[in-house]
Design a protein around this motif. Structure first.
Motif, PDB file in Angstrom:
ATOM      1  N   UNK A  96       0.828  -1.203   0.000  1.00 16.47           N
ATOM      2  CA  UNK A  96       0.000   0.000   0.000  1.00 16.47           C
ATOM      3  C   UNK A  96       0.865   1.256   0.000  1.00 16.47           C
ATOM      4  N   UNK A 101      -7.845  -0.762 -14.074  1.00 13.05           N
ATOM      5  CA  UNK A 101      -7.215   0.476 -13.628  1.00 13.05           C
ATOM      6  C   UNK A 101      -5.932   0.750 -14.425  1.00 13.05           C
ATOM      7  N   UNK A 155       2.395   2.043  -3.369  1.00 12.41           N
ATOM      8  CA  UNK A 155       1.518   2.655  -4.379  1.00 12.41           C
ATOM      9  C   UNK A 155       1.877   4.128  -4.574  1.00 12.41           C
ATOM     10  N   UNK A 156       2.232   4.805  -3.469  1.00 19.58           N
ATOM     11  CA  UNK A 156       2.478   6.247  -3.550  1.00 19.58           C
ATOM     12  C   UNK A 156       3.971   6.596  -3.535  1.00 19.58           C
ATOM     13  N   UNK A 207      -6.999   5.405  -6.201  1.00 21.28           N
ATOM     14  CA  UNK A 207      -6.202   4.322  -5.603  1.00 21.28           C
ATOM     15  C   UNK A 207      -6.143   4.492  -4.079  1.00 21.28           C
ATOM     16  N   UNK A 208      -5.997   5.739  -3.619  1.00 17.88           N
ATOM     17  CA  UNK A 208      -6.000   5.997  -2.182  1.00 17.88           C
ATOM     18  C   UNK A 208      -7.314   5.581  -1.542  1.00 17.88           C
ATOM     19  N   UNK A 261      -7.837  -4.100 -10.889  1.00 17.85           N
ATOM     20  CA  UNK A 261      -6.527  -3.481 -11.076  1.00 17.85           C
ATOM     21  C   UNK A 261      -6.108  -3.536 -12.539  1.00 17.85           C
ATOM     22  N   UNK A 321      -1.401  -5.521  -2.591  1.00 18.23           N
ATOM     23  CA  UNK A 321      -1.999  -5.216  -1.288  1.00 18.23           C
ATOM     24  C   UNK A 321      -3.364  -5.894  -1.163  1.00 18.23           C
ATOM     25  N   UNK A 322      -4.159  -5.834  -2.231  1.00 17.09           N
ATOM     26  CA  UNK A 322      -5.483  -6.469  -2.206  1.00 17.09           C
ATOM     27  C   UNK A 322      -5.369  -7.984  -2.095  1.00 17.09           C
ATOM     28  N   UNK A 368      -4.989   4.035 -16.599  1.00 22.22           N
ATOM     29  CA  UNK A 368      -3.736   4.772 -16.423  1.00 22.22           C
ATOM     30  C   UNK A 368      -3.128   5.096 -17.773  1.00 22.22           C
ATOM     31  N   UNK A 380      -0.490  16.281   4.444  1.00 24.52           N
ATOM     32  CA  UNK A 380      -1.132  14.978   4.216  1.00 24.52           C
ATOM     33  C   UNK A 380      -0.502  13.907   5.094  1.00 24.52           C
ATOM     34  N   UNK A 416      -0.834  -1.951  -5.674  1.00 23.75           N
ATOM     35  CA  UNK A 416      -2.176  -1.964  -5.089  1.00 23.75           C
ATOM     36  C   UNK A 416      -2.802  -3.359  -5.223  1.00 23.75           C
ATOM     37  N   UNK A 476      -2.784   9.021   0.494  1.00 24.38           N
ATOM     38  CA  UNK A 476      -2.865   9.071  -0.969  1.00 24.38           C
ATOM     39  C   UNK A 476      -4.058   9.891  -1.437  1.00 24.38           C
ATOM     40  N   UNK A 477      -5.194   9.711  -0.772  1.00 27.61           N
ATOM     41  CA  UNK A 477      -6.411  10.385  -1.229  1.00 27.61           C
ATOM     42  C   UNK A 477      -6.312  11.901  -1.082  1.00 27.61           C
ATOM     43  N   UNK A 505      -3.943   4.888   2.701  1.00 28.66           N
ATOM     44  CA  UNK A 505      -4.913   5.296   1.684  1.00 28.66           C
ATOM     45  C   UNK A 505      -5.340   6.742   1.867  1.00 28.66           C
ATOM     46  N   UNK A 562      -7.519   1.884  -1.260  1.00 29.73           N
ATOM     47  CA  UNK A 562      -6.701   1.375  -0.157  1.00 29.73           C
ATOM     48  C   UNK A 562      -7.419   1.572   1.181  1.00 29.73           C
TER      49      UNK A 562
END
Lengths: 186, 100
Positions: free
Chosen positions: A18, A68, A21-22, B32-33, A65, A37-38, A72, A94, A34, B20-21, B17, B36
């Protein structure tokens, strides 16, 4: 003991994937992270003896995914596997918000006196869920159905390039104006 | 394997998540966030069900959460498609009309 270690390891994989992902440098990698993670969470749900829901999560999320990844490529307008990128705003705020929320939740989890388990799971859990869905919880499922149909209609209506108003005018009364006329003898 | 372990993992997933969001600029990355976050909720619901009250009716809540996730995906992609078609953008910063 072995099951507990496997459960924890899957949890670590889910959280790290997870986070990846970022942090990874391309959209395609983020999508696969992602998905990983799922998959880890789906396996954890299976380990919690919920085979039906766990397998459903695994199958559904792999397909989701894949879709997705296609989006993308469509929207980014480049090869998403090759382009390193970082597109964030308010990173520090954040991180602070997410960290505070995580700390508050963990504190709550640790401090809450969780009650003891009430009852035991039925021996044939999948069959029991099936009976539940088709008997006492039928109304919940029947309510979800029109929501799903509304989602399909709403999704198509939003994503359409030309709607009936483009074809027939604002009052829907003029002859159809199509770039390629249809019908016999076109 | 305890309830607390599962819930802490779920909290970690939810928080990642959330980061990210609220931090990502690309619409699909924001989604995606959100995904998650729902991933964490799914794990938490599954763990609460198993460790506290393993009656089959609790599974229906999990199915509703999964249904909510599909709705979010479907509508999110439709909105992303409209945004891209109308403005040729894929960034949230270019779609702030409602915040003014």
């Amino acid at each position: 003991m072995l099951v507990a270690i496997a459960f924890l390891a899957l949890g670590v994989v889910a959280a790290l994937a997870g986070a990846a992902v970022f942090t990874v440098s391309s959209m395609a990698r983020a999508t696969y992270a992602l998905a990983l993670s799922f998959v880890a969470v789906g396996l954890q749900v299976v380990m919690l003896s919920q085979n039906f829901v766990g397998v459903m999560i695994l199958l559904m999320m792999m397909m989701e995914m894949a879709v997705m990844a296609v989006f993308m490529v469509m929207f980014m307008g480049m090869n998403p596997a090759l382009m390193p990128m970082s597109m964030v705003h308010g990173k520090r705020a954040s991180l602070g918000t997410a960290g505070s929320v995580c700390a508050a939740m963990v504190l709550g989890i640790v401090l809450t006196p969780w009650p003891a388990r009430r009852g035991a799971p039925p021996p044939e859990l999948t069959a029991a869920i099936g009976r539940e869905l088709l008997e006492s919880k039928m109304l919940a499922m029947a309510t979800i159905s029109p929501v799903m149909v509304a989602t399909i209609v709403g999704g198509v209506a939003l994503a359409l390039r030309r709607t009936r108003y483009d074809r027939y005018g604002d009052d829907l009364e003029r002859p159809a104006d199509d770039p390629q006329p249809g019908g016999v003898g076109r | 394997m305890t309830l607390q372990t599962a819930l802490v993992i779920a909290a970690a997933l939810f928080s990642i998540g959330l980061y990210g969001a609220i931090s990502q600029q690309v619409v699909v990355m924001v989604m995606m966030g959100l995904e998650l976050m729902v991933n964490g909720v799914m794990l938490a619901v599954a763990a609460l069900w198993w460790f506290l009250a393993p009656h089959p009716s609790g599974q229906v809540l999990l199915l509703v959460v999964i249904a909510a996730m599909t709705v979010e995906m479907g509508m999110g992609f439709a909105v992303a498609t409209v945004l891209h078609r109308e403005r040729r953008v894929d960034m949230t910063d270019s779609a702030t009309d409602l915040s003014r």
